[in-house]
Motif scaffolding. Structure first.
Motif, PDB file in Angstrom:
ATOM      1  N   TYR A  84       0.823  -1.210   0.000  1.00 40.77           N
ATOM      2  CA  TYR A  84       0.000   0.000   0.000  1.00 40.77           C
ATOM      3  C   TYR A  84       0.859   1.263   0.000  1.00 40.77           C
ATOM      4  N   ALA A  85       0.455   2.221  -0.838  1.00 41.20           N
ATOM      5  CA  ALA A  85       1.268   3.413  -1.064  1.00 41.20           C
ATOM      6  C   ALA A  85       1.375   4.310   0.157  1.00 41.20           C
ATOM      7  N   HIS A  86       0.397   4.267   1.054  1.00 42.99           N
ATOM      8  CA  HIS A  86       0.400   5.191   2.193  1.00 42.99           C
ATOM      9  C   HIS A  86       1.196   4.688   3.388  1.00 42.99           C
ATOM     10  N   PHE A  87       1.753   3.492   3.279  1.00 40.41           N
ATOM     11  CA  PHE A  87       2.602   2.975   4.345  1.00 40.41           C
ATOM     12  C   PHE A  87       4.071   3.185   3.972  1.00 40.41           C
ATOM     13  N   ASP A  88       4.830   3.789   4.859  1.00 38.80           N
ATOM     14  CA  ASP A  88       6.256   4.044   4.647  1.00 38.80           C
ATOM     15  C   ASP A  88       7.073   3.067   5.481  1.00 38.80           C
ATOM     16  N   VAL A  89       7.513   1.969   4.866  1.00 35.96           N
ATOM     17  CA  VAL A  89       8.329   0.982   5.562  1.00 35.96           C
ATOM     18  C   VAL A  89       9.777   1.445   5.546  1.00 35.96           C
ATOM     19  N   ILE A  90      10.363   1.565   6.724  1.00 30.49           N
ATOM     20  CA  ILE A  90      11.742   2.051   6.853  1.00 30.49           C
ATOM     21  C   ILE A  90      12.622   0.930   7.399  1.00 30.49           C
ATOM     22  N   HIS A  91      13.616   0.552   6.621  1.00 24.56           N
ATOM     23  CA  HIS A  91      14.539  -0.508   7.028  1.00 24.56           C
ATOM     24  C   HIS A  91      15.516   0.016   8.082  1.00 24.56           C
ATOM     25  N   ASP A  92      16.213  -0.932   8.706  1.00 20.71           N
ATOM     26  CA  ASP A  92      17.075  -0.575   9.833  1.00 20.71           C
ATOM     27  C   ASP A  92      18.163   0.414   9.444  1.00 20.71           C
ATOM     28  N   ASP A  93      18.625   0.341   8.198  1.00 21.57           N
ATOM     29  CA  ASP A  93      19.722   1.214   7.772  1.00 21.57           C
ATOM     30  C   ASP A  93      19.231   2.485   7.083  1.00 21.57           C
ATOM     31  N   GLN A  94      17.923   2.737   7.138  1.00 21.87           N
ATOM     32  CA  GLN A  94      17.368   3.920   6.489  1.00 21.87           C
ATOM     33  C   GLN A  94      16.964   4.968   7.520  1.00 21.87           C
ATOM     34  N   ALA A  95      17.036   6.217   7.091  1.00 21.48           N
ATOM     35  CA  ALA A  95      16.589   7.313   7.945  1.00 21.48           C
ATOM     36  C   ALA A  95      15.075   7.450   7.820  1.00 21.48           C
ATOM     37  N   ALA A  96      14.442   7.907   8.865  1.00 20.88           N
ATOM     38  CA  ALA A  96      12.999   8.147   8.832  1.00 20.88           C
ATOM     39  C   ALA A  96      12.707   9.291   7.866  1.00 20.88           C
ATOM     40  N   PRO A  97      11.545   9.291   7.241  1.00 17.08           N
ATOM     41  CA  PRO A  97      11.209  10.386   6.324  1.00 17.08           C
ATOM     42  C   PRO A  97      11.043  11.691   7.081  1.00 17.08           C
ATOM     43  N   PRO A  98      11.102  12.814   6.389  1.00 17.15           N
ATOM     44  CA  PRO A  98      10.865  14.098   7.055  1.00 17.15           C
ATOM     45  C   PRO A  98       9.514  14.125   7.752  1.00 17.15           C
ATOM     46  N   ALA A  99       9.383  15.024   8.699  1.00 10.39           N
ATOM     47  CA  ALA A  99       8.152  15.090   9.491  1.00 10.39           C
ATOM     48  C   ALA A  99       6.943  15.459   8.650  1.00 10.39           C
ATOM     49  N   LEU A 100       7.150  16.194   7.564  1.00  9.04           N
ATOM     50  CA  LEU A 100       6.033  16.643   6.744  1.00  9.04           C
ATOM     51  C   LEU A 100       6.182  16.137   5.316  1.00  9.04           C
ATOM     52  N   THR A 101       5.075  15.637   4.779  1.00  6.99           N
ATOM     53  CA  THR A 101       5.038  15.178   3.393  1.00  6.99           C
ATOM     54  C   THR A 101       4.004  15.984   2.621  1.00  6.99           C
ATOM     55  N   LEU A 102       4.390  16.467   1.460  1.00 11.54           N
ATOM     56  CA  LEU A 102       3.461  17.096   0.527  1.00 11.54           C
ATOM     57  C   LEU A 102       3.206  16.114  -0.599  1.00 11.54           C
ATOM     58  N   ARG A 103       1.951  15.767  -0.778  1.00 11.35           N
ATOM     59  CA  ARG A 103       1.582  14.891  -1.889  1.00 11.35           C
ATOM     60  C   ARG A 103       0.855  15.728  -2.931  1.00 11.35           C
ATOM     61  N   VAL A 104       1.424  15.805  -4.110  1.00 10.16           N
ATOM     62  CA  VAL A 104       0.848  16.597  -5.193  1.00 10.16           C
ATOM     63  C   VAL A 104       0.131  15.652  -6.135  1.00 10.16           C
ATOM     64  N   CYS A 105      -1.170  15.848  -6.292  1.00  7.80           N
ATOM     65  CA  CYS A 105      -1.951  14.969  -7.148  1.00  7.80           C
ATOM     66  C   CYS A 105      -1.483  15.104  -8.597  1.00  7.80           C
ATOM     67  N   ASP A 106      -1.283  13.979  -9.263  1.00 15.21           N
ATOM     68  CA  ASP A 106      -0.867  14.028 -10.667  1.00 15.21           C
ATOM     69  C   ASP A 106      -1.899  13.367 -11.576  1.00 15.21           C
ATOM     70  N   SER A 107      -3.176  13.307 -11.117  1.00 18.17           N
ATOM     71  CA  SER A 107      -4.228  12.774 -11.979  1.00 18.17           C
ATOM     72  C   SER A 107      -4.415  13.702 -13.172  1.00 18.17           C
ATOM     73  N   LEU A 108      -5.196  13.257 -14.150  1.00  8.90           N
ATOM     74  CA  LEU A 108      -5.344  14.025 -15.383  1.00  8.90           C
ATOM     75  C   LEU A 108      -5.920  15.413 -15.129  1.00  8.90           C
ATOM     76  N   SER A 109      -6.943  15.522 -14.305  1.00  9.47           N
ATOM     77  CA  SER A 109      -7.540  16.838 -14.038  1.00  9.47           C
ATOM     78  C   SER A 109      -6.532  17.784 -13.414  1.00  9.47           C
ATOM     79  N   CYS A 110      -5.719  17.266 -12.497  1.00 13.27           N
ATOM     80  CA  CYS A 110      -4.705  18.113 -11.855  1.00 13.27           C
ATOM     81  C   CYS A 110      -3.576  18.430 -12.822  1.00 13.27           C
ATOM     82  N   GLN A 111      -3.242  17.481 -13.699  1.00 11.83           N
ATOM     83  CA  GLN A 111      -2.221  17.771 -14.711  1.00 11.83           C
ATOM     84  C   GLN A 111      -2.674  18.907 -15.613  1.00 11.83           C
ATOM     85  N   LEU A 112      -3.938  18.880 -16.020  1.00 14.44           N
ATOM     86  CA  LEU A 112      -4.461  19.957 -16.860  1.00 14.44           C
ATOM     87  C   LEU A 112      -4.377  21.307 -16.152  1.00 14.44           C
ATOM     88  N   ALA A 113      -4.447  21.266 -14.811  1.00 10.51           N
ATOM     89  CA  ALA A 113      -4.429  22.506 -14.022  1.00 10.51           C
ATOM     90  C   ALA A 113      -3.024  22.924 -13.594  1.00 10.51           C
TER      91      ALA A 113
END
Length: 572
Positions: A88-117
């Protein structure tokens, strides 16, 4: 002389194979989920995705140490926990040798309607203007807000008509939580006659058979895409031996679709009454609601509405079970949704058997769309003729069109079934945007195909578009103009399907990727694209792979002159 050789004792493994638990990991997990030793029901296999959400919500990611602890907690193989978490795309699995993601995530929609905009330019600007150590900027598929494109999710706050300036303002104000929804409460709904039908059904004042006759006369069909008559679904599930379940699919991930969100925000109790009536009709042991994770505010709305019903004695505590998706378009397919409800990766099942025969927990299951059950109380109150009498051009009923793209008034427009695109744009969607001329449209989202402006007078309804290689699906209408690049449209749609393929079957997994690479070339080999399309349509397990070629075939069939004008060479 006899020599006695002592056979060395076999060394026994002192601990199980695999990595041991990180010290304190199980205690930390029990702090989040509760102690499974005292509450063994927390080990239920179908709660795996719910548990993953709790960890993700608390930590912002899924450390591998917590996944190992969760496998022990639920008495599951680590492989199953890991496979589900990484599906699932909304789960961020972090392995032992990886750093945690930044505290804030911006998700920009790239669907067709948003691409047109202008979503791509917006995403690039946001990435250039933020510190990657503090903010990560990701592409994301359709968020169900196409009428306010472009859309950016700031943490868990969805910002429509997004710009660099208002995204930065939201970050500065720490506006990262879901926007609360103002919704009509139980008392207000009951004042309008709400739950009258449910009570009449339970009191045997209304029989299942009489209600099925009303739905048949109204010609109510499944409004999630397939269009199967609602009364027939009830009939088939009722014919199977119990126990039975009812599951409502609120995972409208089709790009361009947002009608279910519209109704859930404005009338959650009407939806719940329709869902409970459906569950009553098949004598379901439980009612499951599968809500897409892109609707976090609605999660709170439905939790509160369900609690109102329980407190009022209208439903037994625990009868309605609300489950979250986790970012997988494929879970809109009914058998994939059921797999997800069972706590597994959402991979479609082979059919037969159909879910009406063997669905959730291998039991007969009624699966309906949100809007389908939403109409049940209204149809009973106002009569089958009221619903069926709407329609144009020989069609019957009402359709909720999610309209986006190059129109002045995008949004959910309730219109007569059989309305044409030209009528829909002029009468409901405010006309085309200034300076834009209609060039084409998607009548049913990404998978419904694409039609040219010359076919804008075809009645929009079930069964009317098949001869043109399209279908209405969930009535997600995306309007294109002469300003839009058709190659970009094609690659956007195929990129979406390639990303969202579950990977289970080769025709879809390989076919979507191959088709995308072919579309990215300067010249399109029509014969190769058509042969590949046929293989995907014939051999894919589910509708994703079967429908993915539809927009490409539509472009090859009806848009060759426009493609040539945009420097796309078509061979064959």
């Amino acid at each position: 002389m006899t020599v006695h050789t002592e056979i060395p004792k076999r060394r026994l493994r002192g601990k199980p194979r695999g990595r041991s638990l990180t010290p304190g990991a199980m205690d930390a997990l029990r702090q989040l989920l509760g102690d499974e030793r005292d509450q063994p029901q927390r080990r239920q296999r179908d709660l795996l995705i719910e548990h993953l959400h709790v960890i993700q919500d608390a930590l912002g990611h899924l450390p591998l140490a917590h996944l190992r602890a969760l496998a022990t907690y639920m008495n599951l193989p680590m492989a199953e926990v890991y496979e589900t978490a990484t599906f699932y795309a909304h789960f961020d699995v972090i392995h032992d040798d990886q750093a945690a993601p930044p505290a804030l995530t911006l998700r920009v929609c790239d669907s067709l309607s948003c691409q047109l905009a202008g979503a791509e330019a917006l995403r690039n600007a946001l990435a250039a203007g933020t510190d990657p150590a503090e903010v990560r900027v990701l592409r994301a598929p359709c968020m169900g807000r196409c009428d306010t494109a472009p859309v950016v999710e700031v943490g868990h706050y969805h910002l429509g008509h997004a710009s660099v300036e208002n995204v930065q303002a939201a970050i500065a104000a720490d506006h990262t939580h879901p926007e609360p929804v103002d919704w009509p409460r139980l008392d207000a709904y009951r004042l309008t006659g709400g739950y009258t039908l449910l009570n009449a059904c339970r009191a045997v004042e209304v029989s299942v058979e009489s209600l099925m006759e009303i739905l048949e006369s109204a010609k109510l069909r499944g409004l999630g895409g397939a269009g199967f008559p609602t009364f027939k679904k009830w009939f088939f599930v009722r014919a199977e031996a119990g126990p039975r379940y009812c599951a409502i699919n609120a995972d409208e991930g089709e790009p361009g679709t947002f009608k279910d969100r519209h109704y859930l925000e404005r009338a959650p109790h009407q939806f719940l009454e329709g869902a409970l009536i459906s569950a009553w009709a098949i004598e379901a042991d439980a009612l499951y609601i599968y809500l897409r994770d892109e609707y976090p505010a609605l999660l709170d709305v439905l939790h509160q509405a369900i609690k109102e019903l329980e407190n009022a004695g209208l439903v037994a505590p625990g009868y309605i079970l609300l489950r979250r998706g986790a970012g997988a378009y494929i879970c809109g397919e009914e058998s994939a949704m059921i797999e997800s409800l069972e706590g597994k990766p959402g991979k479609p099942r082979h059919r037969p058997p159909f879910v009406a025969q063997r669905g959730l927990f291998d039991r007969p299951t009624l699966v309906n769309n949100v809007e389908t059950v939403y109409w049940i109380p209204a149809i009973y109150a106002q009569g089958a003729d009221w619903f069926a009498s709407h329609g144009r051009h020989g069609r019957s009923g009402l359709r909720s069109f999610s309209v986006s793209g190059r129109v002045n008034t995008p949004g959910v427009h309730l219109a007569p079934a059989g309305i044409t695109l030209n009528e829909l744009i002029e009468e409901y969607a405010g006309g085309m945007q200034a300076g834009h001329t209609l060039a084409g449209y998607l009548p049913g989202g990404a998978s419904g195909g694409i039609l040219p402006a010359s076919k804008a007078d075809i009645p929009l309804d079930f069964d009317t578009l098949h001869e043109h290689g399209c279908f209405i699906g969930s009535a997600a209408v995306v309007v294109l103009s002469d300003h839009d690049n058709l190659r970009d449209v094609a690659t956007n749609l195929l990129g979406f399907f390639a990303d969202e393929s579950c990977g289970q079957c080769t025709p879809c997994r390989v076919g979507t990727e191959k088709m995308l690479t072919l579309l990215e070339r300067d010249a399109w080999d029509a014969e190769t694209l058509e042969r590949l399309s046929q293989v995907m349509m014939d051999a894919s397990i589910c509708g994703l792979g079967q429908a993915a070629p539809n927009p490409v075939l539509g472009l090859l069939r009806d848009f060759r002159s426009q493609l040539a004008a945009q420097n796309v060479i078509i061979k064959g």
